[in-house]
Design a protein around this motif. Sequence first.
Motif: not given
Length: 491
Positions: A367-388
């Motif tokens: 959900d592209e639209v929801l993703s915008h709102l989540i980026y704009a509302a969140s304080d942190f993002i966690i990205v624990p990737s094995l590789f990126e």
Amino acid sequence: MRIVHIAAEMAPFAKVGGLGDVVGGLAKEMAKEHEVEVILPRYSFLKFQTFSMKYQNFQCYEKGTLHENIALQIIYDNINLSFIEPHNEISYFNRSNIYGYSDDNPRFIYFSRAALEYLLKKNNSIDILHIHDWHTSLTAVLYKDLFQNLGLKIKKIVLNIHNIEYQGICAKWDLDRIGLMSKKYLSSTLSQQKAFPTNKINLLKCGITFSDAVIAVSPTYAKEITTKQYGYGLERILKENKDKLYGILNGIDNNIWNPQIDPNIPYHYSSNSSAEKIIEQKQKNKDHLYEMARLNPSHKPLICNIGRLVPQKGPALIEQAIFTTIKNRGQFILLGSSMIRKIKKQFSNLEKNHHLRGEVSFNFTYDEVLSHLIYAASDFIIVPSLFEPCGLTQMLALRYGTIPIVRKTGGLSDTVFDIDDKSFSQEKINGFTFERFDKDAMDKTLHRALSYWYNEKQKIFRLIENGVKTNHSLEKTAKEYLQLYKQLINS
Ligand code: ADP
């Protein structure tokens, strides 16, 4: 310059992940000053009602027969876009998804040949042919061993590696059926898949050996893929081809992703806003999100994860992060889709845990639209990737004042600079990083981030302000590609 991209994805038309974003974004930037064409499959889910369209017929060889194809042509953002619709007995692109079918290899191999047939028919000389990942890697071989002799003129071919895990391992027959003599490529220095069974062809390896330049999507990833840990079996061939291996950091479209004017978010802020103001606006965006996402209204820090739920993204560490967040007085929102049954089950079981209700929001959708709102509302993002390879979510998060907590790998290493790492200046620090791919390392870092949040607000303010001021624009990325194109053409 006349530049042609051939790819399986391009945003906003057909996108599964970062590949689509980058093809769309690069083409748009390059088209500001150059003649740019992008060739894509015509997936049946694409709708073109609002565009004025042209059509061109052409034939493409497969299994001893010439098949009819139609290229649907539109102009979008100054880009000449062509969507190829094959008319052979199997409908290669009349499916509901882009990937995930047992005949993915023949589908994209046919598309690779069809794209070159189409270019040959158009009869324009090309300065740079830019191909992306395994799906279109074979075009490099097809050009050098077939289409060049038929009169197609391409000065240089550039292969982008967006993710080396996916390589397109196919049977010899898959090459024979579109007119290549597979025998010729069964050599470990060309395209043979090293791992057992050895009579398989590796399409990405074809691209690596036959292209004039190979570009990984971040400088760190360009180095990592020459090692056993990250090369997924292609480290040796990449080392052998290291003189033509480059790393260019991806970027994001700052016009689409702009918290100052983003139509998908109710409360705006800019890169010049103070951290206090950003946090205030984020809280209002959170208030908007709580009901939609079934979260209890609160003033707790909100941690998000947005991405494909696949082993690469560390699903076990994401699960752990959910529990650690709750234990440390935070809330969590997950937006992720997965084609992998085991991972889907892991998270839907978690969703049933009533202790998490109201404190964790699970959203198993794209959900592209929801993703915008989540980026704009969140304080942190966690990205624990094995590789990126590069990672776009941490860049988008930085732009929206959302502090990244990431594993130090690939493009995450090139873009996130830990608050406690003394080698970085106060102007550079923008997040939290950890080295080891394990729960303990991740846990400690998440804990560290949340304790800064509760106890050292001034430092958090600095991270937010440094983050929103970072410029990871695709404009910058496109300039680097164009510079390399010029260098290649003149070499
Ligand atoms: P990858 O290419 O490995 O999928 P990236 O971080 O490079 O990962 O790019 C992911 C892109 O896809 C970002 O633009 C992210 O916001 C978007 N994305 C991923 N999953 C979802 C989802 N479920 N809903 C909306 N957007 C998503």
